[in-house]
Design a protein around this motif. Structure first.
Motif, PDB file in Angstrom:
ATOM      1  N   LYS A  45      83.295  50.500  74.325  1.00  0.00           N
ATOM      2  CA  LYS A  45      83.183  49.040  74.539  1.00  0.00           C
ATOM      3  C   LYS A  45      84.705  48.347  74.964  1.00  0.00           C
ATOM      4  O   LYS A  45      85.014  47.711  75.782  1.00  0.00           O
ATOM      5  N   LEU A  49      85.383  46.206  77.572  1.00  0.00           N
ATOM      6  CA  LEU A  49      86.911  44.796  77.435  1.00  0.00           C
ATOM      7  C   LEU A  49      87.835  45.028  78.270  1.00  0.00           C
ATOM      8  O   LEU A  49      88.090  43.949  79.169  1.00  0.00           O
ATOM      9  N   LYS A  53      87.208  42.107  80.823  1.00  0.00           N
ATOM     10  CA  LYS A  53      87.607  40.299  80.751  1.00  0.00           C
ATOM     11  C   LYS A  53      89.030  40.501  79.989  1.00  0.00           C
ATOM     12  O   LYS A  53      88.985  39.272  79.623  1.00  0.00           O
ATOM     13  N   LEU A  68      92.942  43.726  71.878  1.00  0.00           N
ATOM     14  CA  LEU A  68      91.501  44.309  71.155  1.00  0.00           C
ATOM     15  C   LEU A  68      91.042  44.535  70.537  1.00  0.00           C
ATOM     16  O   LEU A  68      90.300  44.276  69.690  1.00  0.00           O
ATOM     17  N   ASN A  71      89.630  40.955  70.400  1.00  0.00           N
ATOM     18  CA  ASN A  71      88.563  40.678  70.441  1.00  0.00           C
ATOM     19  C   ASN A  71      86.778  41.584  71.143  1.00  0.00           C
ATOM     20  O   ASN A  71      86.057  41.337  71.356  1.00  0.00           O
ATOM     21  N   LEU A  72      87.774  43.077  69.871  1.00  0.00           N
ATOM     22  CA  LEU A  72      86.163  43.851  69.956  1.00  0.00           C
ATOM     23  C   LEU A  72      85.609  43.512  69.113  1.00  0.00           C
ATOM     24  O   LEU A  72      86.166  43.283  67.274  1.00  0.00           O
TER      25      LEU A  72
END
Length: 74
Positions: A45, A49, A53, A68, A71-72
């Motif tokens: 993931k 990302l 992104k 991260l 946003n994770l």
């Protein structure tokens, strides 16, 4: 050197090259250990990302870590 992540073991203001696969994997492995994540899909993931992104104005390992963390999603 105090800002060398190989010395202090933490992401810092070292420049981060998102297009360098080894560097991405290195940072993801460091963050997985730092945050005590044990599932490989979490690393996948993170990689997705970063690749898909992450804003282009993020340039250092520390900025990647902060981005991260914000946003994770699980």
């Amino acid at each position: 050197m105090p800002n060398d992540p190989r010395t202090n073991g933490r992401p810092d203001d070292t420049p981060f090259a998102r297009d360098e696969g080894n560097e991405v994997v290195y940072l993801i492995n460091k963050l997985m250990a730092l945050w005590d994540y044990r599932f490989s899909n979490t690393g996948n993931k993170m990689e997705k990302l970063i690749h898909d992104k992450m804003p282009p104005e993020i340039f250092t390992q520390e900025e990647v870590q902060q981005w991260l963390k914000a946003n994770l999603k699980f």
